[in-house]
Design an enzyme around this catalytic site. Structure first.
Site, PDB file in Angstrom:
ATOM      1  N   ASP A 235       0.878  -1.164   0.000  1.00 27.74           N
ATOM      2  CA  ASP A 235       0.000   0.000   0.000  1.00 27.74           C
ATOM      3  C   ASP A 235       0.920   1.220   0.000  1.00 27.74           C
ATOM      4  O   ASP A 235       2.110   1.127   0.335  1.00 27.74           O
ATOM      5  CB  ASP A 235      -0.950   0.005   1.193  1.00 27.74           C
TER       6      ASP A 235
HETATM    7  C1  BGC Z   1      -4.853   3.474  -0.067  1.00 23.38           C
HETATM    8  C2  BGC Z   1      -4.937   2.506  -1.231  1.00 23.38           C
HETATM    9  C3  BGC Z   1      -4.691   3.231  -2.527  1.00 23.38           C
HETATM   10  C4  BGC Z   1      -3.333   3.907  -2.462  1.00 23.38           C
HETATM   11  C5  BGC Z   1      -2.994   4.677  -3.703  1.00 23.38           C
HETATM   12  C6  BGC Z   1      -3.573   4.288  -0.098  1.00 23.38           C
HETATM   13  O1  BGC Z   1      -3.640   5.308   0.829  1.00 23.38           O
HETATM   14  O2  BGC Z   1      -4.938   2.778   1.143  1.00 23.38           O
HETATM   15  O3  BGC Z   1      -6.197   1.880  -1.245  1.00 23.38           O
HETATM   16  O4  BGC Z   1      -4.769   2.357  -3.606  1.00 23.38           O
HETATM   17  O5  BGC Z   1      -3.342   4.826  -1.374  1.00 23.38           O
HETATM   18  O6  BGC Z   1      -3.772   5.827  -3.794  1.00 23.38           O
END
Ligand code: BGC
Length: 751
Positions: free
Chosen positions: A232
């Site tokens: 993530d």
């Molecule tokens: C989120 C993800 C997301 C990623 C990219 C993170 O903060 O938890 O779900 O895909 O950011 O934006």
């Protein structure tokens, strides 16, 4: 000279190049290595619409992405209980991503809704892992059918936003295996997502991004995942530990590739692990090559908007419809008061990384006016979006309701109430909206409430002020039109709840332990989550899991359960539309374990099918239950165990409406060699080979000694076999032989 047509292998790259491939180039791109002919690739959010930031945008800037179709977020999509529909939405998402040369769409999120308070519940499918897995798999297959990879997230036990970067989800293994992992497992095994995204949180004290058991032993070795694990965004804390655990790519890059190089050089990181990660990056690039290099048609945004409207109508759940107030007639001339700011300023998606810039937005006021005719519709805002009480707005709304035949109130949560990044503190609608409802209902009891909220709101204290309630969740950019479709009967409401609506927040089994403290959250409710808790504990709820009304009536009957092997059945049922309108029903199949040596939930969803029928039409629906439908995770044997014995298969239209029931017998799936001298008599007798060995010994004993009365037999069943010598006087030598014989007879044949 290197053969330029041969695929690049890790051995063709320097250590530095290999390390660079295991982190991104920037916020949205994988690293390229131009000298070696390795391209970069773009990834973008997801899940319910493409959020592609133009190169000039602030990478974290929400709201600055290119216009894309905003489909209904997961909460509504899953409420359709319709994998085919979800597949079509996935295809459309894939087409939009492909047209923008986005190789991976960052979704779907299959985390379980543990508490109604989780700020990201709108991005997740269900409180039930079976349903989340089926819907998630359809989504992934749809996206990937267009050559675009999906990213299954957030792996795993990421069920709250509070302290999400540090908190340790402390979960026992049975709970993990039965509740928090199966949706991931099903999607991985059945839809083969190109990537899995690790989560921010820790699992039992270890960051999921550094969790070797999770990322390698379970994901790859047990489930056979051969794709790429991406972090993530910002979830990597230790580059070297992550790589060693099985995480392939850090996103976005933290500029710490040199730590990987140093770790390989000084022997702390086995280079073969780095090579494995590089191979997976190269495989992803190869799998998505056509997205980057092919010529792809521009998406048909009109068609996608129409699909978003269809999906929205399928995801709204009709909770109440006293006196069949709905559907309204489009031609009876009755006046409609449309009340609520949400009617003209729709709330149709949640906040955070999934926020899509829509191609267009349908509002309910325009759509209702178009359906009913402007002369029949009067609008009053009723409340402001900031929640400040405004008596003048209430008075205006009451007057509008009084002068109309029916009042349609669009209520819901303000955008700030729920979002990625923080959790909610309560599940109540804003007080000013409830006061408005009460006043409007007093003026005109023919009141319909349409809700906009991403996670459940409590309804118990106000539903008596509404003759009809449509839970509209967040319905995406075409939600306003879909609401009008449902209100006027152009579409049949066919959504069903994928999460229980409790009477009170405090009834939620995780409530006492949510969101934890001191960087730990204890999943003390264990497997008793959602309806598994409410139904096992026989607790009242406002609306049960699986519930939803329609405009027609269905009858279910003629349940048949046919064995399809030792631990598998074909369950079929006749469904008839006995009403006067076409409509859809969701047939739900639950399994109750009638004889179990461990605690089990009252019943669990193990199959479902959505059927559409014309008035008077009937069809037979068949759902197949496999061995896993009857298994629990045995901590003792470290495996999915099916105990022999009776089960009850329950079929109906919600977890509280399961009138069709049939008892069946499962044979069990004994583990070879699992019996030993400390296994109980009951366990020996449940095992086919074990029973063959033990019964003659018991028979000899009975013949030689005394009668085995039923009471004695019950007592004996709980005794480990080697205690039979002590307590029953059986010859110890015979019992030792027995244990040895069982272990020999269970050895695999090796010829
Ligand atoms: C989120 C993800 C997301 C990623 C990219 C993170 O903060 O938890 O779900 O895909 O950011 O934006």
């Amino acid at each position: 000279m290197a053969d330029e047509s041969a695929p690049v292998e890790p051995r063709d790259l320097t250590l530095e190049q290999k390390a660079s491939l295991t982190s991104g180039a920037d916020f949205w791109h994988l690293q390229d290595v131009a000298e070696a002919g390795i391209p970069g690739a773009m990834v973008a959010d997801g899940p319910h619409g493409l959020r592609k930031q133009p190169a000039t945008a602030d990478p974290i800037g929400i709201g600055s992405s290119l216009p894309a179709t905003c489909f209904p977020p997961a909460v509504a999509l899953a409420s359709s209980w319709d994998p085919d529909l979800v597949h079509r939405v996935g295809q459309a998402l894939g087409r939009e991503a492909r047209a923008e040369q986005v190789s991976v769409l960052l979704g779907p999120g299959v985390n379980i809704k543990r508490s109604p308070l989780c700020g990201r519940n709108f991005e997740y499918f269900s409180e039930d892992p079976f349903l989340a897995g089926r819907i998630g798999a359809a989504f992934v297959r749809g996206v990937q059918s267009q050559g675009v990879g999906a990213s299954l997230k957030h792996f795993a036990a990421n069920n709250q936003e509070t302290d999400r970067f540090r908190v340790s989800a402390d979960v026992d293994e049975r709970t993990l295996r039965e509740i928090y992992l199966p949706a991931f497992e099903y999607v991985v095994k059945n839809a083969h997502p190109y990537t899995v995204m690790s989560a921010y949180n820790k699992l039992n004290g270890t960051y999921t991004s550094e969790h070797r058991w999770l990322l390698t032993e379970v994901l790859r070795e047990e489930w056979g995942f051969d794709g790429l694990v991406v972090s993530d965004w910002g979830a990597v804390n230790d580059r070297v530990l992550s790589l060693a655990a099985g995480l392939d790519v850090e996103m976005p890059p933290s500029g710490r590739d040199h730590l990987v190089v140093e770790a390989v050089r000084d022997g702390r990181l086995d280079e073969s692990l780095l090579d494995a990660a590089v191979r997976r990056v190269l495989a992803l690039l190869e799998a998505t090559e056509d997205v980057r290099t092919g010529r792809h048609p521009a998406p048909d945004f009109d068609a996608h908007h129409a699909l978003a409207r269809e999906a929205a109508a399928c995801g709204a759940v009709l909770l109440k419809n006293d006196g069949d107030l709905l559907p309204l007639s489009a031609s009876d001339g009755r006046r409609v008061a449309v009340i609520g700011e949400f009617a003209r300023t729709p709330r149709f998606q949640g906040g955070g990384s999934s926020h899509v810039v829509p191609t267009r937005v349908d509002d309910a006021l325009t759509a209702i006016t178009a359906a009913a005719g402007a002369e029949r519709v009067v609008f009053a805002a009723g409340f402001t979006l900031d929640g400040e009480p405004d008596q003048a707005l209430v008075d205006e709304a009451v007057a509008a309701a009084r002068g109309a035949d029916v009042a349609v109130l669009l209520l819901g949560l303000p955008q700030t109430a729920e979002s990625e990044g923080y959790d909610r503190e309560h599940i109540d609608l804003p007080a000013d909206q409830l006061a408005l409802l009460e006043a409007v209902h007093a003026a005109n009891p023919a009141t319909v409430v349409v809700l906009s909220n991403g996670s459940v709101v409590s309804v118990a204290e106000w539903r008596e002020h509404a003759q009809a309630v449509l839970e509209g969740w967040l319905l995406g950019q075409a939600g306003g039109a879909a609401v009008a479709d449902i209100l006027f009967g152009g579409a049949e409401p066919s959504g069903r709840l994928t999460e229980t609506i409790p009477l009170r927040l405090a009834d939620n089994p995780a409530h006492m332990f949510f969101p934890g403290g001191e960087q730990h959250v204890r999943y003390a409710e264990g497997i008793y989550l959602g309806y598994r808790y409410y139904d096992t504990g026989d607790r009242p709820v406002a609306y049960p899991f699986g519930f939803g009304l329609g405009y027609t009536r269905f009858e279910l009957g003629g349940l048949s359960v046919e064995p399809e092997g030792d631990n598998a059945f074909a369950v079929s049922v006749e469904v008839t539309n006995t009403g006067a309108r076409p409509g859809a029903q969701v047939v739900q199949v639950y399994v109750h374990d009638a004889e179990s040596s461990v605690d089990r939930p009252e019943h669990e969803l193990k199959g479902f099918a959505k059927v559409r029928l014309e008035p008077g039409e009937s069809t037979r629906v068949t759902v197949h239950l496999d061995e896993r439908a009857f298994a629990y995770w045995s901590l003792l044997e470290n495996r999915w165990k099916v105990e022999p014995g009776d089960v009850e298969i329950r079929v109906g239209t919600s977890c509280r409406d399961l009138d069709l029931r049939c008892r069946a017998r499962v044979a069990g799936n004994p583990a070879p060699g699992a019996l030993d001298a400390m296994s109980t008599v009951a366990e020996w007798l449940q095992d086919a080979i074990g029973a063959d060995l033990l019964l003659p010994v018991l028979a000899e004993h009975a013949a030689a000694d005394r009668e085995i009365t039923p009471q004695l037999q019950k007592l004996m069943e709980g005794l480990p076999v080697n205690k039979l010598a002590t307590f029953m006087g059986l010859p110890a030598g015979r019992l030792d032989e027995l244990a040895l014989a069982r272990s020999i007879s269970s050895r695999p044949v090796d010829c």
